[in-house]
Enzyme design. Structure first.
Site, PDB file in Angstrom:
ATOM      1  N   HIS A 286     -34.562 122.071 -78.010  1.00  0.00           N
ATOM      2  CA  HIS A 286     -35.488 121.708 -79.087  1.00  0.00           C
ATOM      3  C   HIS A 286     -36.920 121.708 -78.799  1.00  0.00           C
ATOM      4  O   HIS A 286     -37.406 121.611 -80.020  1.00  0.00           O
ATOM      5  CB  HIS A 286     -35.060 120.201 -79.291  1.00  0.00           C
ATOM      6  CG  HIS A 286     -35.634 119.294 -78.432  1.00  0.00           C
ATOM      7  ND1 HIS A 286     -35.054 118.651 -77.386  1.00  0.00           N
ATOM      8  CD2 HIS A 286     -36.862 118.596 -78.565  1.00  0.00           C
ATOM      9  CE1 HIS A 286     -35.843 117.789 -76.708  1.00  0.00           C
ATOM     10  NE2 HIS A 286     -37.009 117.723 -77.629  1.00  0.00           N
TER      11      HIS A 286
ATOM     12  N   ASP B 160     -28.548 121.233 -75.424  1.00  0.00           N
ATOM     13  CA  ASP B 160     -30.113 121.245 -75.699  1.00  0.00           C
ATOM     14  C   ASP B 160     -30.779 121.677 -74.460  1.00  0.00           C
ATOM     15  O   ASP B 160     -31.183 121.173 -73.385  1.00  0.00           O
ATOM     16  CB  ASP B 160     -30.749 119.949 -75.790  1.00  0.00           C
ATOM     17  CG  ASP B 160     -32.095 119.669 -76.342  1.00  0.00           C
ATOM     18  OD1 ASP B 160     -32.625 120.763 -76.520  1.00  0.00           O
ATOM     19  OD2 ASP B 160     -32.555 118.740 -76.072  1.00  0.00           O
TER      20      ASP B 160
ATOM     21  N   GLY C 243     -42.822 114.104 -75.248  1.00  0.00           N
ATOM     22  CA  GLY C 243     -43.713 114.815 -74.232  1.00  0.00           C
ATOM     23  C   GLY C 243     -43.161 115.255 -72.905  1.00  0.00           C
ATOM     24  O   GLY C 243     -43.671 116.018 -72.400  1.00  0.00           O
TER      25      GLY C 243
ATOM     26  N   SER D  41     -39.704 115.876 -72.981  1.00  0.00           N
ATOM     27  CA  SER D  41     -38.673 116.749 -73.184  1.00  0.00           C
ATOM     28  C   SER D  41     -38.641 118.000 -72.539  1.00  0.00           C
ATOM     29  O   SER D  41     -39.775 118.724 -72.347  1.00  0.00           O
ATOM     30  CB  SER D  41     -38.389 116.859 -74.724  1.00  0.00           C
ATOM     31  OG  SER D  41     -38.027 115.927 -75.268  1.00  0.00           O
ATOM     32  N   GLY D  42     -37.687 118.696 -72.002  1.00  0.00           N
ATOM     33  CA  GLY D  42     -37.541 119.989 -71.578  1.00  0.00           C
ATOM     34  C   GLY D  42     -37.677 119.847 -69.820  1.00  0.00           C
ATOM     35  O   GLY D  42     -37.499 120.618 -69.176  1.00  0.00           O
TER      36      GLY D  42
HETATM   37  N1  ARG Z   1     -37.174 114.252 -77.479  1.00  0.00           N
HETATM   38  C1  ARG Z   1     -38.343 113.593 -76.994  1.00  0.00           C
HETATM   39  C2  ARG Z   1     -39.744 114.659 -76.767  1.00  0.00           C
HETATM   40  O1  ARG Z   1     -39.780 115.789 -77.078  1.00  0.00           O
HETATM   41  C3  ARG Z   1     -38.375 112.736 -75.796  1.00  0.00           C
HETATM   42  C4  ARG Z   1     -37.355 112.894 -74.777  1.00  0.00           C
HETATM   43  C5  ARG Z   1     -37.010 111.638 -73.813  1.00  0.00           C
HETATM   44  N2  ARG Z   1     -36.792 110.487 -74.541  1.00  0.00           N
HETATM   45  C6  ARG Z   1     -36.326 109.471 -73.741  1.00  0.00           C
HETATM   46  N3  ARG Z   1     -36.459 108.134 -74.484  1.00  0.00           N
HETATM   47  N4  ARG Z   1     -35.761 109.514 -72.811  1.00  0.00           N
HETATM   48  O2  ARG Z   1     -40.301 114.479 -75.662  1.00  0.00           O
END
Ligand code: ARG
Length: 577
Positions: free
Chosen positions: A93, A143, A239, A241-242
């Site tokens: 994503h 993902d 932030g 993510s990944g």
């Molecule tokens: N999808 C979000 C990003 O782009 C957050 C990922 C993690 N979020 C969480 N609550 N564990 O950073």
């Protein structure tokens, strides 16, 4: 500088350091081991759990050497994990934008986003492979994406790969793992400048799927993995993510267990979810379970390696090629690339008494000023190095004054190219005197050399090269028989220049005009002679004999010849002098 000449310089250098350079070329550099922090501070303990990305703590610089920042131009937007010098694992994503390759950069060795750290390295991206089953709707199955860098990271104390799990390795529920990133410090909170980490326990899959059901996100047989505390307080956030979820395997190596994917808010906890309004509910951190996509990852990285691998036989054994002519393509198809850590040897053998002409058609070997990384080395009589080549221009044809040539191809553990293609054929030694003009002539015998068409006028824009190799303990004497070239004060139009072998820097003599220059003696058992003409005026050219003089009792390399003809004296020759 013309390409041919430039390459010439390289190999004369090669001769000088071959004695020790050779062993370095042949030894294979190994990738550093994965999963080790160069300055692992304190051993892990449950005490770490008390420190609180949401609820976590700032890390020490270099403590997650595998962590990268994906940047849109200069700005961080997602995390990622180094798994090899060229490959980074991230979330699909993070890389859905169709135009992402136009701006995406990956920074390793990053710690404080507002500073440039000493080991920081930023590379553009060659390609991105998103998992084909990635579904952007939550629960966001598959993902995961692989980012192939344009270039490679140099590993060091703050840049190193994490391990990928072994196929049978699992991190059981309850196991405490670490996630890190530059994500928000709380839901809708601030973005930190420095890297943060937090320790989270892995949840069992059934538990995870139950929680996600309270969010109306049914999962079954999916790639998801949850980690977190039921009452929240600690989590990844926007932030992050990944980035990685790292678990330490048995002997302590940090291993990529998951990739940060999403969460409902950040660090909310989920225990009372069913009593809350839907949009108040919370979730654990949701990660992509590496185990579920491991074979896909290996498949992609290996396919890329295979693409590079040769179909030409390449081994440390000697591939012998006989006959009057033939060709050699390495790898067999120019669409393929050679692999890392190769050592390939071929011997070309033409009938006795004949010489070999090598003609390169395509050439793509990792460029380097001294061809120190990947190179094609050419050896001939008595295993003398006669050329060392790299880069992306085919070398000019080489005429080797002997009936066998050995080619050695070496590659190091980084970068690669499409290799080379060449043909070779036996040529009669009779055609030799002006052979240096259509090719680089490498001669091992005393004889005659001359400009092209001699005694007819030479061509404009001539570039003729001869390299003479005498046996050990010999020096080379070049004696002009006739000489007729365009004359000017500093011989900058047309000239014959004689160099000692090293780097073509040491000029022994430079001649032009119409008087026969005095003989020239080499410093060692190698001599390089270059005839060049400019774009106007041509004359009869020159003819000279080459003879070898034995230096009794002296190693040819140590022998320092004091020229009988003081340098300046035969620099310039004019009709009048
Ligand atoms: N999808 C979000 C990003 O782009 C957050 C990922 C993690 N979020 C969480 N609550 N564990 O950073």
């Amino acid at each position: 500088m013309p390409v041919a000449l430039h390459k010439l310089l390289l190999f004369t250098f090669g001769i000088v350091y071959l004695a020790d350079g050779n062993s370095a070329l042949l030894s294979v550099r190994k990738d550093p081991r994965c999963g080790w922090k160069p300055h692992e501070t304190k051993p892990w303990s449950y005490f770490n759990l008390l420190t609180r990305i949401v609820g976590g703590n700032q890390v020490e610089q270099g403590s997650h050497p595998w962590q990268v920042s994906l940047k849109r131009r200069q700005r961080h937007f997602c995390g990622g994990t180094i798994v090899s010098a060229q490959w980074v694992v991230t979330a699909a994503h993070c890389v859905v934008d169709r135009y992402i390759l136009d701006y995406l950069n990956v920074t390793a060795g990053e710690y404080d986003l507002s500073l440039e750290e000493a080991e920081e390295q930023t590379l553009p991206v060659e390609s991105i492979i998103k998992h084909p089953n990635f579904n952007p709707g939550r629960p966001m199955n598959y993902d995961i994406a692989l980012v192939k860098l344009k270039g490679s990271f140099r590993f060091g104390p703050s840049v190193a790969p994490a391990c990928l799990p072994d196929p049978d390795e699992k991190f059981d529920p309850g196991y405490i793992c670490t996630t890190c990133g530059w994500g928000r410090l709380r839901e809708n909170g601030n973005l930190p400048q420095v890297l943060h980490e937090v320790n989270l326990p892995i949840l069992n899959y059934k538990e995870c799927s139950k929680i996600l059901l309270t969010l109306r996100k049914p999962i079954q047989g999916d790639t998801l993995m949850c980690a977190g505390f039921p009452d929240g307080g600690k989590d990844a956030c926007q932030g992050d993510s990944g980035g990685p979820l790292l678990c330490r395997r048995k002997h302590g190596a940090w291993t990529l267990a998951g990739v940060t994917s999403w969460g409902m808010g950040c660090a909310r906890g989920w225990i009372n979810n069913l009593r809350k309004n839907y949009d108040q509910r919370g979730s654990p951190g949701v990660f992509t379970d590496l185990r579920k996509v491991l074979s896909w990852i290996h498949g992609k990285i290996n396919a890329d390696l295979k693409m590079k691998s040769s179909t030409a036989s390449c081994s440390s054994q000697d591939g012998k090629l006989h006959g009057n002519e033939g060709s050699l393509h390495f790898p067999e198809s120019p669409k393929h690339f050679y692999e890392n850590n190769q050592l390939c040897v071929w011997t070309l053998l033409v009938p006795k008494g004949m010489h070999v002409l090598l003609n390169f058609s395509h050439f793509d070997v990792e460029p380097d000023t001294f061809c120190d990384y990947d190179s094609l080395l050419v050896y001939s009589k008595d295993d003398r190095l006669v050329g060392k080549f790299c880069g992306d221009d085919p070398p000019s044809p080489i005429l080797v004054g002997y009936n066998s040539v050995r080619l050695k191809f070496v590659s190091d553990n980084k970068e690669y190219g499409a290799g080379f293609s060449m043909t070779y054929k036996a040529v009669s030694p009779d055609a030799l005197p002006d052979s240096g003009c259509g090719s680089l002539a490498v001669l091992f015998k005393a004889g005659v050399i001359q400009s092209m068409h001699y005694p007819e006028p030479y061509s404009n824009l001539a570039q003729c090269h001869w390299i003479i190799h005498a046996p050990e303990d010999h020096v080379i004497l070049l004696t002009y028989q006739s000489f007729e070239t365009e004359e000017n004060e500093d011989c900058s139009y047309d000239s014959v220049t004689v160099y000692e072998d090293s780097a073509k820097e040491e000029e022994i003599a430079k001649s032009c005009g119409f008087a026969v220059p005095p003989p020239v003696l080499s410093f060692s058992n190698v001599m390089l002679i270059i005839f060049k003409s400019d774009e106007t005026e041509t004359f009869g050219g020159f003819r000279a004999t080459i003879s070898f003089i034995h230096m009794a009792g002296k190693g040819s390399n140590e022998y320092k010849w004091q020229p009988a003809f003081p340098q300046g004296q035969h620099r310039r020759f004019s009709r009048e002098s």
